[in-house]
Design a protein around this motif. Sequence first.
Motif: not given
Length: 166
Positions: A75-76, A78-83, A90-91
């Motif tokens: 459900v959440f 943090s932005n560090g997931i992309k790195k 969103s994915e």
Amino acid sequence: MKKAKLEEISNHNSVPIMAWDFHYEYLNELKVAFTDLKKVKEISTHFAWDEENLNISERIKEEVVLVTDVDMKIVFASNGIKKMTGYAESEVLGKTPKMFQGLATSKTDLKQIRKAIELLIPFEKTITNYKKNGKMYTCRIYGSPVFNLKGKLTHFIAFEKEVLSA
């Protein structure tokens, strides 16, 4: 003599620009951490979490924070997931953490994590996961059930950090 002085002055002008670049990056990181923290606080407030031992505000700066509902749906993130993984928040929303697992992910470790989740106890494991591009990475995960102020389970939270190989 004037030309040498001009070159000296022009060399000094590049330092503040570089400093501003670092400052800008730092401010961006702070902004992202603040935005992430705000989202987690909204979830926390809505579900009346007992936040005493979670220490989210400190950990969100250095670790990826992943929150799932009781059915393990994300459900959440943090932005560090992309790195760390190559996936944007969103994915991963609505999916389970299994999306990061693969052939090299230890079945024994997964079994131990599942057992801790069933028993509603915190766990800490270092496992091999997979990025969006298929590359493996080693990840240290500290996971914990999250209870509201009445003691009811509402979510699970994981603090994750990529462990760099030596």
